[in-house]
Write a protein that holds these residues in place. Structure first.
Motif, PDB file in Angstrom:
ATOM      1  N   PHE A 356      62.963 -75.835  21.661  1.00 43.58           N
ATOM      2  CA  PHE A 356      63.225 -77.124  21.041  1.00 43.58           C
ATOM      3  C   PHE A 356      62.833 -77.145  19.565  1.00 43.58           C
ATOM      4  O   PHE A 356      61.848 -77.757  19.146  1.00 43.58           O
ATOM      5  N   THR A 357      63.646 -76.449  18.786  1.00 41.59           N
ATOM      6  CA  THR A 357      63.494 -76.433  17.331  1.00 41.59           C
ATOM      7  C   THR A 357      64.866 -76.661  16.710  1.00 41.59           C
ATOM      8  O   THR A 357      65.899 -76.379  17.322  1.00 41.59           O
ATOM      9  N   SER A 358      64.877 -77.168  15.494  1.00 42.67           N
ATOM     10  CA  SER A 358      66.129 -77.375  14.765  1.00 42.67           C
ATOM     11  C   SER A 358      66.500 -76.158  13.945  1.00 42.67           C
ATOM     12  O   SER A 358      67.517 -76.165  13.242  1.00 42.67           O
ATOM     13  N   TYR A 359      65.704 -75.122  14.011  1.00 45.09           N
ATOM     14  CA  TYR A 359      65.849 -73.937  13.176  1.00 45.09           C
ATOM     15  C   TYR A 359      65.597 -72.686  14.019  1.00 45.09           C
ATOM     16  O   TYR A 359      65.115 -72.751  15.143  1.00 45.09           O
ATOM     17  N   HIS A 360      65.954 -71.546  13.446  1.00 47.50           N
ATOM     18  CA  HIS A 360      65.656 -70.262  14.082  1.00 47.50           C
ATOM     19  C   HIS A 360      65.056 -69.344  13.026  1.00 47.50           C
ATOM     20  O   HIS A 360      64.905 -69.726  11.872  1.00 47.50           O
ATOM     21  N   GLY A 361      64.725 -68.141  13.403  1.00 49.83           N
ATOM     22  CA  GLY A 361      64.112 -67.200  12.469  1.00 49.83           C
ATOM     23  C   GLY A 361      62.646 -66.998  12.787  1.00 49.83           C
ATOM     24  O   GLY A 361      61.839 -67.925  12.732  1.00 49.83           O
ATOM     25  N   ARG A 362      62.283 -65.788  13.121  1.00 50.08           N
ATOM     26  CA  ARG A 362      60.923 -65.491  13.574  1.00 50.08           C
ATOM     27  C   ARG A 362      59.891 -65.719  12.473  1.00 50.08           C
ATOM     28  O   ARG A 362      60.145 -65.431  11.312  1.00 50.08           O
ATOM     29  N   ARG A 363      58.731 -66.238  12.871  1.00 49.49           N
ATOM     30  CA  ARG A 363      57.614 -66.455  11.972  1.00 49.49           C
ATOM     31  C   ARG A 363      56.427 -65.626  12.447  1.00 49.49           C
ATOM     32  O   ARG A 363      56.151 -65.586  13.655  1.00 49.49           O
ATOM     33  N   THR A 364      55.718 -64.999  11.512  1.00 55.79           N
ATOM     34  CA  THR A 364      54.595 -64.133  11.886  1.00 55.79           C
ATOM     35  C   THR A 364      53.429 -64.344  10.932  1.00 55.79           C
ATOM     36  O   THR A 364      53.619 -64.472   9.718  1.00 55.79           O
ATOM     37  N   ARG A 365      52.218 -64.353  11.491  1.00 64.14           N
ATOM     38  CA  ARG A 365      50.987 -64.362  10.699  1.00 64.14           C
ATOM     39  C   ARG A 365      50.120 -63.213  11.200  1.00 64.14           C
ATOM     40  O   ARG A 365      49.883 -63.090  12.401  1.00 64.14           O
ATOM     41  N   VAL A 366      49.668 -62.377  10.287  1.00 62.71           N
ATOM     42  CA  VAL A 366      48.763 -61.281  10.633  1.00 62.71           C
ATOM     43  C   VAL A 366      47.463 -61.512   9.880  1.00 62.71           C
ATOM     44  O   VAL A 366      47.464 -61.614   8.640  1.00 62.71           O
ATOM     45  N   MET A 367      46.366 -61.606  10.622  1.00 58.52           N
ATOM     46  CA  MET A 367      45.056 -61.874  10.031  1.00 58.52           C
ATOM     47  C   MET A 367      44.228 -60.603   9.999  1.00 58.52           C
ATOM     48  O   MET A 367      44.044 -59.947  11.023  1.00 58.52           O
ATOM     49  N   GLY A 368      43.721 -60.253   8.823  1.00 55.15           N
ATOM     50  CA  GLY A 368      42.921 -59.048   8.676  1.00 55.15           C
ATOM     51  C   GLY A 368      41.562 -59.335   8.078  1.00 55.15           C
ATOM     52  O   GLY A 368      41.281 -60.451   7.636  1.00 55.15           O
ATOM     53  N   SER A 369      40.745 -58.316   8.053  1.00 57.22           N
ATOM     54  CA  SER A 369      39.368 -58.484   7.555  1.00 57.22           C
ATOM     55  C   SER A 369      39.308 -58.709   6.054  1.00 57.22           C
ATOM     56  O   SER A 369      38.346 -59.286   5.541  1.00 57.22           O
ATOM     57  N   MET A 370      40.331 -58.250   5.305  1.00 58.72           N
ATOM     58  CA  MET A 370      40.313 -58.355   3.858  1.00 58.72           C
ATOM     59  C   MET A 370      41.487 -59.173   3.306  1.00 58.72           C
ATOM     60  O   MET A 370      41.668 -59.252   2.089  1.00 58.72           O
ATOM     61  N   GLY A 371      42.295 -59.745   4.205  1.00 62.36           N
ATOM     62  CA  GLY A 371      43.428 -60.525   3.740  1.00 62.36           C
ATOM     63  C   GLY A 371      44.295 -60.953   4.900  1.00 62.36           C
ATOM     64  O   GLY A 371      43.995 -60.662   6.059  1.00 62.36           O
ATOM     65  N   ASP A 372      45.372 -61.653   4.568  1.00 62.57           N
ATOM     66  CA  ASP A 372      46.312 -62.033   5.623  1.00 62.57           C
ATOM     67  C   ASP A 372      47.727 -61.947   5.093  1.00 62.57           C
ATOM     68  O   ASP A 372      47.960 -61.799   3.895  1.00 62.57           O
ATOM     69  N   MET A 373      48.693 -62.015   6.012  1.00 67.13           N
ATOM     70  CA  MET A 373      50.095 -62.045   5.620  1.00 67.13           C
ATOM     71  C   MET A 373      50.814 -63.089   6.456  1.00 67.13           C
ATOM     72  O   MET A 373      50.523 -63.278   7.636  1.00 67.13           O
ATOM     73  N   VAL A 374      51.746 -63.783   5.800  1.00 70.16           N
ATOM     74  CA  VAL A 374      52.511 -64.845   6.434  1.00 70.16           C
ATOM     75  C   VAL A 374      53.969 -64.644   6.065  1.00 70.16           C
ATOM     76  O   VAL A 374      54.298 -64.443   4.883  1.00 70.16           O
ATOM     77  N   GLY A 375      54.861 -64.681   7.071  1.00 71.44           N
ATOM     78  CA  GLY A 375      56.261 -64.462   6.760  1.00 71.44           C
ATOM     79  C   GLY A 375      57.202 -65.128   7.733  1.00 71.44           C
ATOM     80  O   GLY A 375      56.828 -65.484   8.850  1.00 71.44           O
ATOM     81  N   ASP A 376      58.470 -65.290   7.293  1.00 70.96           N
ATOM     82  CA  ASP A 376      59.499 -65.927   8.113  1.00 70.96           C
ATOM     83  C   ASP A 376      60.799 -65.125   8.116  1.00 70.96           C
ATOM     84  O   ASP A 376      61.864 -65.659   8.364  1.00 70.96           O
ATOM     85  N   MET A 377      60.742 -63.846   7.836  1.00 69.07           N
ATOM     86  CA  MET A 377      61.855 -62.907   7.758  1.00 69.07           C
ATOM     87  C   MET A 377      62.641 -63.030   6.453  1.00 69.07           C
ATOM     88  O   MET A 377      63.411 -62.135   6.122  1.00 69.07           O
ATOM     89  N   LYS A 378      62.443 -64.115   5.720  1.00 64.68           N
ATOM     90  CA  LYS A 378      63.066 -64.241   4.408  1.00 64.68           C
ATOM     91  C   LYS A 378      62.124 -63.771   3.311  1.00 64.68           C
ATOM     92  O   LYS A 378      62.566 -63.259   2.278  1.00 64.68           O
ATOM     93  N   GLU A 379      60.825 -63.969   3.538  1.00 66.24           N
ATOM     94  CA  GLU A 379      59.825 -63.489   2.601  1.00 66.24           C
ATOM     95  C   GLU A 379      58.518 -63.239   3.331  1.00 66.24           C
ATOM     96  O   GLU A 379      58.262 -63.822   4.385  1.00 66.24           O
TER      97      GLU A 379
END
Length: 465
Positions: A356-379
């Protein structure tokens, strides 16, 4: 030197190809666009490999279109497809002679081996038998995911692939998408330190859910495969692949909440075309989706003459499941599904699949000891805790012609390019999604479904062949 060792020697991760930092084109301060250069292990081909396609639907057409676009690399020389319209169209596209056109996959194997490879893009429940037969006859295989509907069948295919020495490439196409290749590369290089946890989200999008998993081919999990495998073995696989850890245990919850008969609005009918009183206001109206918006119509097998499309679409809505009320189908696939996974080194991951979303496209967050990354396949945005600076990586990926916004980030044809080279060179190390590399995520899926049904935390046991 095989591909994996070559990439490691360059200080990069395993991916669809090498992404060199020097090749990044700077778009702005701390923002980079990048493309994947040609795989350095690819070699000039004296002749194209030949392949037979079993199943000329959506996925079979995607892979077949690669051959049509790059005839010097792959040639389709046979097709098995029971739907006459699809068989005719595929044969015309690839100039397949009548003697190599078949209405069932079994008939292909009545003939002596007449190609290098088999592309298996049949329905999920029809993967196992043709794959086993193709291996026995000496074909290399491009196998659409999921590998097979049961854990035993997956393990059987793996064992026979090892015994025969044939190549089985699983279509985990996200492993070849530049976005996820870069994510894996950065994790491997320690860009965020030690990985602690991952959050991954797949928004299916509400009309996609209705199209594929309520009305469509995968509405019945018992006749096909559970949605965690049919839709999201990609996601389980990409989480495992990016962090490069073996999974240990998994727990899952989810159910079919909304697309049920008791939720059918008053005045609704068996079909959207039966004079339904709420069809105009229903977000799942088949008339609005297929006839008015003209979306997701490839499954309706429309003729080349566009002047006939309106008539044919309405006829399909009156006679096929695609015109039925979403509340009155025999569907059983969960419309919301969450899992939690423990990996080696106490790395945890959560995965949520939501209809039940109006959008598609996978979203990912990776949490690390010295930083993190956040993305939605576009950036993909990487933040360093030490400097508090963020860097944005923007993949420049070309999606498959005719299948824009596939959700695969350009990975479809990059997979086929590597498969062609692997078959040509007879070297499975050119692939990152061979069956022995890909089977673990399937076991994760089977255990998730067992956990969901039993309400237990399930161990993930990998038996190496």
């Amino acid at each position: 030197m095989n591909r994996r060792n070559l990439l490691k020697s360059l200080g990069l991760s395993i991916g669809a190809a090498v992404i060199s930092t020097e090749a990044l084109a700077k778009l702005g301060e701390n923002s980079y666009g990048y493309q994947i250069p040609a795989n350095p292990l690819h070699k000039p081909m004296a002749k194209p490999i030949t392949a037979i396609t079993l199943g000329a639907g959506n996925r079979g057409t995607v892979y077949g279109n690669f051959a049509a676009k790059f005839p010097d690399q792959m040639k389709i020389v046979g097709v098995a497809e029971p739907v006459e319209f699809r068989n005719d169209l595929y044969a015309k596209t690839h100039s397949i002679p009548d003697e190599h056109r078949f209405d069932t996959w079994e008939r292909v194997f009545d003939k002596p081996k007449f190609a290098d490879a088999i592309i298996i893009s049949t329905p999920d429940y029809m993967h196992y038998a043709p794959c086993m037969k193709a291996l026995q006859m000496g074909y290399d295989i491009l196998l659409e995911k999921p590998i097979a509907p049961t854990e035993k069948e997956c393990r059987d295919i793996l064992a026979l692939a090892k015994k025969t020495g044939r190549i089985v490439a699983v279509c985990h196409v996200l492993r070849y998408a530049p976005y996820f290749v870069k994510m894996k590369e950065l994790v491997a290089q320690g860009a965020i330190g030690e990985v602690i946890s991952v959050q991954h989200f797949e928004p299916i999008e509400h009309t996609h859910m209705a199209h594929s998993y309520v009305r469509g081919n995968w509405y019945d999990s018992k006749a096909t495969t559970p949605i965690i495998l049919a839709k999201s073995c990609h996601d389980l696989d990409i989480v495992k692949w990016v962090i490069n850890k073996q999974s240990k245990q998994i727990v899952a919850m989810g159910d079919l909440k909304w697309f049920r008969k008791e939720n059918a609005p008053e005045g609704s009918t068996a079909r959207c075309t039966d004079g339904c009183k709420v069809e105009r206001e229903c977000p799942y109206s088949a008339i609005k989706e297929y006839h008015e918006r003209r979306t997701r119509n490839k499954v309706l097998d429309l003729p080349a003459d566009k002047s006939k499309h309106s008539e044919v679409i309405m006829e399909r809505l009156r006679t096929t499941n695609y015109g039925r009320c979403v509340y009155r189908m025999e569907n059983d696939q969960p419309d919301h599904y969450i899992t939690s996974i423990m990996f080696d080194d106490n790395v945890t991951a959560s995965f949520s699949m939501e209809a039940f979303t109006s959008y598609h496209g996978r979203r990912t967050r990776v949490m690390g000891s010295m930083g993190d990354m956040v993305g939605d396949m576009k950036e993909l945005v990487v933040t360093d805790f030490r400097t508090r600076e963020s860097t944005k990586f923007i993949p420049q990926a070309e999606d498959v012609e005719g299948y824009k916004n596939s959700g695969h980030g350009g990975g479809d044809w990059l997979l086929v390019k590597d498969f062609v080279q692997a078959v040509s060179q007879q070297d499975p190390n050119l692939l990152t999604s061979t069956i022995d590399e890909s089977i673990e995520s399937h076991i994760m899926g089977f255990m998730a479904e067992e956990s969901r049904k039993k309400g237990k935390v399930m161990p993930i046991k990998m038996q190496r062949v």
